[in-house]
Scaffold this motif. Structure first.
Motif, PDB file in Angstrom:
ATOM      1  N   ASP A   1       9.137   1.590  -7.084  1.00  0.00           N
ATOM      2  CA  ASP A   1       7.998   2.284  -6.568  1.00  0.00           C
ATOM      3  C   ASP A   1       8.125   0.830  -6.613  1.00  0.00           C
ATOM      4  N   HIS A   2       8.040   0.315  -4.761  1.00  0.00           N
ATOM      5  CA  HIS A   2       7.463  -0.512  -4.145  1.00  0.00           C
ATOM      6  C   HIS A   2       5.951  -1.183  -4.349  1.00  0.00           C
ATOM      7  N   ASP A   3       5.655   0.000  -4.482  1.00  0.00           N
ATOM      8  CA  ASP A   3       3.984  -0.458  -4.259  1.00  0.00           C
ATOM      9  C   ASP A   3       2.573   0.506  -5.190  1.00  0.00           C
ATOM     10  N   ALA A   4       4.235   0.804  -6.190  1.00  0.00           N
ATOM     11  CA  ALA A   4       3.490   0.973  -7.177  1.00  0.00           C
ATOM     12  C   ALA A   4       1.789   2.365  -6.676  1.00  0.00           C
ATOM     13  N   ASP A   5       2.564   3.207  -5.752  1.00  0.00           N
ATOM     14  CA  ASP A   5       1.432   4.184  -6.138  1.00  0.00           C
ATOM     15  C   ASP A   5       1.825   5.665  -6.483  1.00  0.00           C
TER      16      ASP A   5
ATOM     17  N   ASN B   1       5.100   2.774   4.873  1.00  0.00           N
ATOM     18  CA  ASN B   1       4.518   3.417   3.285  1.00  0.00           C
ATOM     19  C   ASN B   1       4.746   2.536   2.156  1.00  0.00           C
ATOM     20  N   PHE B   2       6.036   2.734   1.740  1.00  0.00           N
ATOM     21  CA  PHE B   2       6.557   2.639   0.762  1.00  0.00           C
ATOM     22  C   PHE B   2       6.274   1.225   0.292  1.00  0.00           C
ATOM     23  N   VAL B   3       5.784   0.011   1.235  1.00  0.00           N
ATOM     24  CA  VAL B   3       5.423  -0.600   0.500  1.00  0.00           C
ATOM     25  C   VAL B   3       3.760  -0.980   1.253  1.00  0.00           C
ATOM     26  N   ASP B   4       2.796   0.223   1.767  1.00  0.00           N
ATOM     27  CA  ASP B   4       1.920  -0.601   1.877  1.00  0.00           C
ATOM     28  C   ASP B   4       0.842   0.793   0.670  1.00  0.00           C
ATOM     29  N   ALA B   5       0.455   0.594   0.635  1.00  0.00           N
ATOM     30  CA  ALA B   5      -1.112   0.558  -1.202  1.00  0.00           C
ATOM     31  C   ALA B   5      -1.770   2.257  -0.748  1.00  0.00           C
ATOM     32  N   ASP B   6      -2.189   1.933   0.565  1.00  0.00           N
ATOM     33  CA  ASP B   6      -2.939   2.819   1.442  1.00  0.00           C
ATOM     34  C   ASP B   6      -2.572   3.378   2.154  1.00  0.00           C
ATOM     35  N   ASP B   7      -1.663   4.473   2.607  1.00  0.00           N
ATOM     36  CA  ASP B   7      -0.360   5.375   2.871  1.00  0.00           C
ATOM     37  C   ASP B   7      -1.639   5.159   4.289  1.00  0.00           C
ATOM     38  N   ASP B   8      -2.409   5.726   4.423  1.00  0.00           N
ATOM     39  CA  ASP B   8      -2.844   6.718   5.684  1.00  0.00           C
ATOM     40  C   ASP B   8      -4.185   5.821   6.360  1.00  0.00           C
ATOM     41  N   GLY B   9      -4.520   4.707   5.703  1.00  0.00           N
ATOM     42  CA  GLY B   9      -5.231   3.146   5.651  1.00  0.00           C
ATOM     43  C   GLY B   9      -7.152   3.747   5.676  1.00  0.00           C
TER      44      GLY B   9
ATOM     45  N   VAL C   1      -2.188   6.556  -4.570  1.00  0.00           N
ATOM     46  CA  VAL C   1      -2.118   6.695  -5.798  1.00  0.00           C
ATOM     47  C   VAL C   1      -4.082   7.143  -6.835  1.00  0.00           C
ATOM     48  N   ASN C   2      -5.007   7.215  -5.802  1.00  0.00           N
ATOM     49  CA  ASN C   2      -5.643   8.183  -5.839  1.00  0.00           C
ATOM     50  C   ASN C   2      -6.248   9.601  -5.237  1.00  0.00           C
ATOM     51  N   GLU C   3      -5.039   9.420  -4.737  1.00  0.00           N
ATOM     52  CA  GLU C   3      -5.738  10.870  -4.051  1.00  0.00           C
ATOM     53  C   GLU C   3      -3.878  11.564  -4.162  1.00  0.00           C
ATOM     54  N   TYR C   4      -2.701  11.131  -3.973  1.00  0.00           N
ATOM     55  CA  TYR C   4      -2.111  11.595  -3.904  1.00  0.00           C
ATOM     56  C   TYR C   4      -1.519  13.324  -4.989  1.00  0.00           C
ATOM     57  N   ASP C   5      -1.776  12.655  -6.489  1.00  0.00           N
ATOM     58  CA  ASP C   5      -1.864  14.709  -7.168  1.00  0.00           C
ATOM     59  C   ASP C   5      -3.180  14.264  -8.160  1.00  0.00           C
ATOM     60  N   GLN C   6      -4.482  14.135  -7.792  1.00  0.00           N
ATOM     61  CA  GLN C   6      -5.723  14.123  -8.423  1.00  0.00           C
ATOM     62  C   GLN C   6      -5.489  14.905  -9.341  1.00  0.00           C
ATOM     63  N   ASP C   7      -5.341  16.615  -8.849  1.00  0.00           N
ATOM     64  CA  ASP C   7      -5.035  17.754 -10.039  1.00  0.00           C
ATOM     65  C   ASP C   7      -4.029  17.973 -10.809  1.00  0.00           C
ATOM     66  N   GLY C   8      -3.441  17.034 -10.756  1.00  0.00           N
ATOM     67  CA  GLY C   8      -2.669  16.774 -11.812  1.00  0.00           C
ATOM     68  C   GLY C   8      -1.329  18.093 -11.887  1.00  0.00           C
TER      69      GLY C   8
ATOM     70  N   PRO D   1      -1.391  16.210   3.293  1.00  0.00           N
ATOM     71  CA  PRO D   1      -1.419  16.084   2.414  1.00  0.00           C
ATOM     72  C   PRO D   1      -2.409  14.720   2.089  1.00  0.00           C
ATOM     73  N   ASP D   2      -3.393  14.743   1.536  1.00  0.00           N
ATOM     74  CA  ASP D   2      -4.814  13.688   1.487  1.00  0.00           C
ATOM     75  C   ASP D   2      -4.087  12.439   1.791  1.00  0.00           C
ATOM     76  N   TYR D   3      -2.953  12.355   0.694  1.00  0.00           N
ATOM     77  CA  TYR D   3      -2.398  10.605   0.904  1.00  0.00           C
ATOM     78  C   TYR D   3      -2.138  10.249   2.363  1.00  0.00           C
ATOM     79  N   LEU D   4      -1.616  10.968   3.365  1.00  0.00           N
ATOM     80  CA  LEU D   4      -1.392  11.041   4.613  1.00  0.00           C
ATOM     81  C   LEU D   4      -2.593  10.800   5.690  1.00  0.00           C
ATOM     82  N   ASP D   5      -3.566  11.627   5.491  1.00  0.00           N
ATOM     83  CA  ASP D   5      -4.144  11.824   6.090  1.00  0.00           C
ATOM     84  C   ASP D   5      -5.606  11.560   5.969  1.00  0.00           C
ATOM     85  N   ASN D   6      -6.407  10.495   6.843  1.00  0.00           N
ATOM     86  CA  ASN D   6      -7.112   9.540   7.154  1.00  0.00           C
ATOM     87  C   ASN D   6      -8.412  10.813   7.576  1.00  0.00           C
ATOM     88  N   GLU D   7      -8.077  11.526   7.493  1.00  0.00           N
ATOM     89  CA  GLU D   7      -9.790  11.984   7.612  1.00  0.00           C
ATOM     90  C   GLU D   7     -10.032  13.555   6.507  1.00  0.00           C
TER      91      GLU D   7
END
Length: 298
Positions: A227-231, A258-266, A272-279, A292-298
């Motif tokens: 997990d290169h970007d620790a997300d 994306n695999f080395v970008d800590a903020d995939d959607d910019g 890491v803070n918007e991938y799976d917040q409900d667990g 998915p939120d982590y790929l959706d900049n809107e």
């Protein structure tokens, strides 16, 4: 086969940096390289000629009483004249390389699995880490590099032919004794034959002339998912388009995969803070638009 205690993840890179400078001043000098497509065709002819005229000690790998055979390549002559050529034993995959005009040029990468490892489900992807030993040589038999004792390689930081070839060899089992020694068994072994476009192309290295096809003999002991970007998303799972190549997935088009970008959607929020917040184990999609939120900049 026993080795000293191993640690995760010690990643050793096999990375290429190229700088060309003028002899009379410090200004950069443009070096004109061979055409990528034409060179790929030339290399493929050279590799195929080699495969048709050489073989290896496959009998040793069919003999289960030999615990750790090593690959030995030889010409199809003399005592080997009746043996099966490498050309009848290899498989190949195609790997695209982008040329200077932005066009994709397909390169054939040949590989031979002499003995497959037992942990097939744990084969490394092109962005995982591999604990292996290897020997590198040219088509004329010149050996340019070797590691008898295994080391860690991060597939994301090695020449492309190496990372794409290593994924075909499964690791084996290992046990650790009380004194820290690791005993490996039933690991994958084989060969990779790559054109220069998947190696160093027109850039000469120590003992490797420019435009050299390369041969690698590998023993793959174990692997580690990265997990290169620790997300929180494994690097290979960031292959959004599912084409097997995580390097060309760049959702926010910032020039960072994306695999080395800590903020995939910019959007200013770390993945890491918007991938799976409900667990619940699934990526969140707050607005229900199918992205998915982590790929959706809107």
């Amino acid at each position: 086969m026993k080795f000293a205690k191993i640690f995760f993840p010690l990643l050793l890179a096999f990375t290429l940096f190229v700088t060309a400078c003028g002899s009379d001043n410090d200004e950069e000098e443009t070096v004109e390289l061979n055409d990528l497509f034409e060179q790929s065709q030339t290399d493929d002819e050279l590799i195929n000629e080699y495969l048709q005229t050489h073989t290896y000690n496959y009998e040793d790998f069919l003999d289960q009483s030999i615990e750790d055979p090593s690959i030995s390549i030889d010409t199809l002559a003399g005592d080997n004249a009746a043996k099966t050529p490498l050309s009848d034993l290899v498989a190949f995959t195609e790997v695209d390389v982008t040329n200077s005009e932005g066009e994709e040029v397909s390169h054939k990468l040949y590989y031979l699995v002499a003995r497959q490892g037992v942990r097939v489900e744990d084969r490394a992807t092109v962005v995982d880490s591999v604990y292996l030993s290897y020997r590198g040589s040219l088509l004329d038999g010149t050996e340019f590099d070797e590691s008898i004792f295994p080391i860690w390689f991060d597939n994301a930081n090695v020449i492309r032919g190496f990372s794409y070839g290593a994924q075909f060899f499964a690791p084996g089992n290992f046990t650790q004794s009380s004194n820290g020694l690791i005993d490996f068994s039933d690991f994958g072994q084989g060969l990779i034959f790559m054109p220069s476009g998947l190696g160093y192309f027109g850039n000469s290295q120590l003992n490797i002339p420019a435009y050299s096809p390369l041969i690698f003999s590998l023993k793959v002991y174990t692997t580690n998912q990265a997990d290169h970007d620790a997300d929180g998303i494994l690097s290979f799972h960031e292959d959004v388009d599912g084409d097997g190549n995580p390097y060309n997935d760049d959702t926010d088009e910032d020039g960072i995969a994306n695999f080395v970008d800590a903020d995939d959607d910019g959007d200013g929020i770390f993945t890491v803070n918007e991938y799976d917040q409900d667990g619940d184990g699934n990526p969140d999609d707050t607005d229900g638009d199918g992205i998915p939120d982590y790929l959706d900049n809107e």
